[in-house]
Design a protein around this motif. Structure first.
Motif, PDB file in Angstrom:
ATOM      1  N   ASP A  65     -22.253  10.263  29.923  1.00  0.00           N
ATOM      2  CA  ASP A  65     -21.725   9.059  29.289  1.00  0.00           C
ATOM      3  C   ASP A  65     -22.586   8.800  28.059  1.00  0.00           C
ATOM      4  N   ILE A  66     -21.958   8.688  26.893  1.00  0.00           N
ATOM      5  CA  ILE A  66     -22.734   8.543  25.671  1.00  0.00           C
ATOM      6  C   ILE A  66     -22.224   7.377  24.829  1.00  0.00           C
ATOM      7  N   SER A  67     -23.067   6.956  23.897  1.00  0.00           N
ATOM      8  CA  SER A  67     -22.676   6.003  22.870  1.00  0.00           C
ATOM      9  C   SER A  67     -22.846   6.674  21.517  1.00  0.00           C
ATOM     10  N   CYS A  68     -21.828   6.521  20.669  1.00  0.00           N
ATOM     11  CA  CYS A  68     -21.876   7.102  19.320  1.00  0.00           C
ATOM     12  C   CYS A  68     -21.202   6.116  18.360  1.00  0.00           C
ATOM     13  N   THR A  89     -17.622   2.099  21.412  1.00  0.00           N
ATOM     14  CA  THR A  89     -18.424   3.233  20.898  1.00  0.00           C
ATOM     15  C   THR A  89     -18.794   4.209  21.997  1.00  0.00           C
ATOM     16  N   GLN A  90     -18.180   4.074  23.174  1.00  0.00           N
ATOM     17  CA  GLN A  90     -18.576   4.888  24.314  1.00  0.00           C
ATOM     18  C   GLN A  90     -17.604   6.037  24.573  1.00  0.00           C
ATOM     19  N   SER A 127     -26.529   8.516  21.799  1.00  0.00           N
ATOM     20  CA  SER A 127     -27.499   8.226  22.855  1.00  0.00           C
ATOM     21  C   SER A 127     -26.828   8.423  24.200  1.00  0.00           C
ATOM     22  N   VAL A 128     -27.600   8.919  25.175  1.00  0.00           N
ATOM     23  CA  VAL A 128     -27.078   9.174  26.511  1.00  0.00           C
ATOM     24  C   VAL A 128     -27.222   7.913  27.357  1.00  0.00           C
ATOM     25  N   LEU A 129     -26.104   7.431  27.888  1.00  0.00           N
ATOM     26  CA  LEU A 129     -26.093   6.223  28.719  1.00  0.00           C
ATOM     27  C   LEU A 129     -26.106   6.548  30.207  1.00  0.00           C
ATOM     28  N   GLY A 130     -25.572   7.700  30.566  1.00  0.00           N
ATOM     29  CA  GLY A 130     -25.482   8.058  31.980  1.00  0.00           C
ATOM     30  C   GLY A 130     -25.207   9.542  32.150  1.00  0.00           C
ATOM     31  N   HIS A 131     -25.413  10.005  33.371  1.00  0.00           N
ATOM     32  CA  HIS A 131     -25.263  11.431  33.706  1.00  0.00           C
ATOM     33  C   HIS A 131     -24.661  11.484  35.099  1.00  0.00           C
TER      34      HIS A 131
END
Length: 206
Positions: A65-68, A89-90, A127-131
């Motif tokens: 899970d990322i934000s850009c 932005t996710q 940025s990485v928000l989750g995996h």
């Protein structure tokens, strides 16, 4: 979404409550009466006594899970991996492919693989928000399995999409409904009939 549009119950399915003697007529399950059951269970189909002899070969996949903030798109992008917008932005980026480790644990190696691919895939900072990880329901011939049980024609299976679910499921769901409601034939390459001999054999365990 489902709860606001239909009667939706989030609970484990108890196969023992299906009466074999009624499976070729109106199906009764607890307080529910139905003409058909379509089992869309993913890798949990291995617990289904009516379809668990089908040749599945499940595959683990990990996603990020990322934000850009600089990426503005509503499209799904694919280039070996895929990038799925989920709002604002996710995004979700995936996925890895592992036939050996079928646990739900995320791995450092999986995260490294994904971040490396994403860095070459995406020109914007992220940025990485989750995996997260999950199990894909894949098959030994890499083709979906769709259609009616040979002995209980009101029980249907819709499974085996592996890593292609995103692209295949919308059309194949429509094909299955046309098969049920209008008797339109399914393609032989995806029809569960190619494995009828395995499903007949499973009856002894019911």
């Amino acid at each position: 979404f489902f709860s606001s549009h239909i009667d939706y119950y989030c609970e484990p399915f108890d196969y023992s409550l299906l009466n074999q003697n009624s499976l070729n007529s109106i199906i009764s399950y607890k307080h529910i009466r139905a003409d058909q059951i379509i089992f869309c269970e993913g890798h949990q189909i291995t617990n289904n006594p009516y379809f668990n002899t089908l040749p599945f070969r499940h595959v683990k996949g990990e996603v990020l899970d990322i934000s850009c903030p600089d990426l503005r798109t509503s499209y799904i992008h694919s280039n070996g991996k895929w990038l799925l917008p989920v709002g604002g932005t996710q995004f979700v980026f995936g996925a890895t492919y592992d036939r050996n480790d079928l646990t739900y644990e995320v791995t450092d190696s999986g995260k490294l693989t994904l971040t490396t691919h994403l860095s070459s895939f995406l020109k914007y900072p992220f940025s990485v928000l989750g995996h997260r990880s999950g199990i894909r329901p894949s098959t030994t011939d890499f083709k979906p399995i769709i259609g009616a049980h040979p002995d209980f024609d009101r029980l249907f299976v819709f499974n085996g999409f592996g890593s292609k679910g995103l692209t295949l499921i919308p059309q194949m769901a429509s094909d299955l409904i046309d098969y049920i409601s209008q008797k339109n034939p399914l393609s032989k390459s995806i029809n569960v009939k190619r494995y009828d001999h395995l499903l007949h054999r499973s009856l002894s365990s019911l």
